[in-house]
Design an enzyme around this catalytic site. Sequence first.
Site, PDB file in Angstrom:
ATOM      1  N   TYR A  70       0.831  -1.203   0.000  1.00 16.31           N
ATOM      2  CA  TYR A  70       0.000   0.000   0.000  1.00 16.31           C
ATOM      3  C   TYR A  70       0.862   1.247   0.000  1.00 16.31           C
ATOM      4  O   TYR A  70       2.016   1.226   0.369  1.00 16.31           O
ATOM      5  CB  TYR A  70      -1.006  -0.002   1.148  1.00 16.31           C
ATOM      6  CG  TYR A  70      -0.439   0.227   2.533  1.00 16.31           C
ATOM      7  CD1 TYR A  70       0.180  -0.804   3.213  1.00 16.31           C
ATOM      8  CD2 TYR A  70      -0.567   1.467   3.166  1.00 16.31           C
ATOM      9  CE1 TYR A  70       0.669  -0.614   4.487  1.00 16.31           C
ATOM     10  CE2 TYR A  70      -0.077   1.670   4.444  1.00 16.31           C
ATOM     11  CZ  TYR A  70       0.539   0.624   5.097  1.00 16.31           C
ATOM     12  OH  TYR A  70       1.026   0.826   6.358  1.00 16.31           O
ATOM     13  N   ASN A 127       9.715  -4.367   8.690  1.00 16.88           N
ATOM     14  CA  ASN A 127      10.426  -3.092   8.876  1.00 16.88           C
ATOM     15  C   ASN A 127      11.795  -3.437   9.426  1.00 16.88           C
ATOM     16  O   ASN A 127      11.891  -4.175  10.408  1.00 16.88           O
ATOM     17  CB  ASN A 127       9.765  -2.201   9.941  1.00 16.88           C
ATOM     18  CG  ASN A 127       8.450  -1.601   9.507  1.00 16.88           C
ATOM     19  OD1 ASN A 127       7.999  -1.810   8.396  1.00 16.88           O
ATOM     20  ND2 ASN A 127       7.829  -0.851  10.407  1.00 16.88           N
ATOM     21  N   HIS A 138       0.938   7.132  14.322  1.00 11.01           N
ATOM     22  CA  HIS A 138      -0.076   6.895  13.297  1.00 11.01           C
ATOM     23  C   HIS A 138      -1.094   5.876  13.806  1.00 11.01           C
ATOM     24  O   HIS A 138      -0.855   5.189  14.797  1.00 11.01           O
ATOM     25  CB  HIS A 138       0.567   6.358  12.014  1.00 11.01           C
ATOM     26  CG  HIS A 138       1.169   4.990  12.214  1.00 11.01           C
ATOM     27  ND1 HIS A 138       2.396   4.802  12.831  1.00 11.01           N
ATOM     28  CD2 HIS A 138       0.715   3.746  11.913  1.00 11.01           C
ATOM     29  CE1 HIS A 138       2.660   3.504  12.886  1.00 11.01           C
ATOM     30  NE2 HIS A 138       1.654   2.845  12.350  1.00 11.01           N
TER      31      HIS A 138
HETATM   32  C1  AKG Z   1       4.158   0.246  11.495  1.00  5.31           C
HETATM   33  O1  AKG Z   1       5.059   0.033  10.673  1.00  5.31           O
HETATM   34  O2  AKG Z   1       3.027   0.628  11.155  1.00  5.31           O
HETATM   35  C2  AKG Z   1       4.428   0.069  12.945  1.00  5.31           C
HETATM   36  O3  AKG Z   1       3.627   0.498  13.725  1.00  5.31           O
HETATM   37  C3  AKG Z   1       5.682  -0.635  13.375  1.00  5.31           C
HETATM   38  C4  AKG Z   1       5.654  -1.134  14.784  1.00  5.31           C
HETATM   39  C5  AKG Z   1       6.938  -1.815  15.216  1.00  5.31           C
HETATM   40  O4  AKG Z   1       8.018  -1.510  14.712  1.00  5.31           O
HETATM   41  O5  AKG Z   1       6.857  -2.664  16.110  1.00  5.31           O
END
Ligand code: AKG
Length: 218
Positions: A70, A127, A138
């Site tokens: 997305y 990530n 967010h």
């Molecule tokens: C996101 O990528 O939307 C997160 O909230 C990452 C959360 C995390 O790194 O644990």
Amino acid sequence: YDFMTIDEKQVEVDKIRTGIKQRCLFNDSACKEIEAKIEEVVRKAANGEYKKNTVDTAPLRNKYFFGEGYTYGSHMEARGPGMERLYPKEGEESVDPIPEWIHEMVVQPLLRAQLIPPDFINSAVINDYQPGGCIVSHIDPYHIFDRPIVTVSFFSSSALSFGCKFEFRPIRVSNPVLSVKLPRGGVTLISGFAADEITHCIRPQDTPHRRAVVILRR
Ligand code: AKG
């Protein structure tokens, strides 16, 4: 939140807590195996083996989208909450499918622990944060993602902070309303108030070491 009384803050914290579930499901050896697989994803991306929209690089945080991709920010003419959109499932803009190892090594243990229903997960995002990497406050867009939102942390531990305000240049983050630890190998599920009514973020000071997270959603 600065204007709330102690009692009002406590009510808020209690509401957030009802929407958070945490389990330690992955021991050191399971983490090591999964971390080796994450390194393989990083290598494949660097070799240009993935589709364009599978990989999103930024200075302190790279993202790898599988299953569903997305767009939510800089590449869009219309930006902001509610304007995020899924990429089509086929063609130029689509992303790579969820790798088999994510199903086997990450999703299966969640199913065995009955944390998610079968066939729920159709999106997996990795990530990969360098030290000091962050994600600004967010709410995962409701029109794109069902709840719960599931994350599993690897390489090192961090913290998920709720209700922080960010300021930029230089980056400054206000104290969270609530912060929960994200241990390496730990699973965190957010839903209800924690997912829908308050923002969450990863503060730069909470990523002192390289960390990766696998975010599993529908
Ligand atoms: C996101 O990528 O939307 C997160 O909230 C990452 C959360 C995390 O790194 O644990």
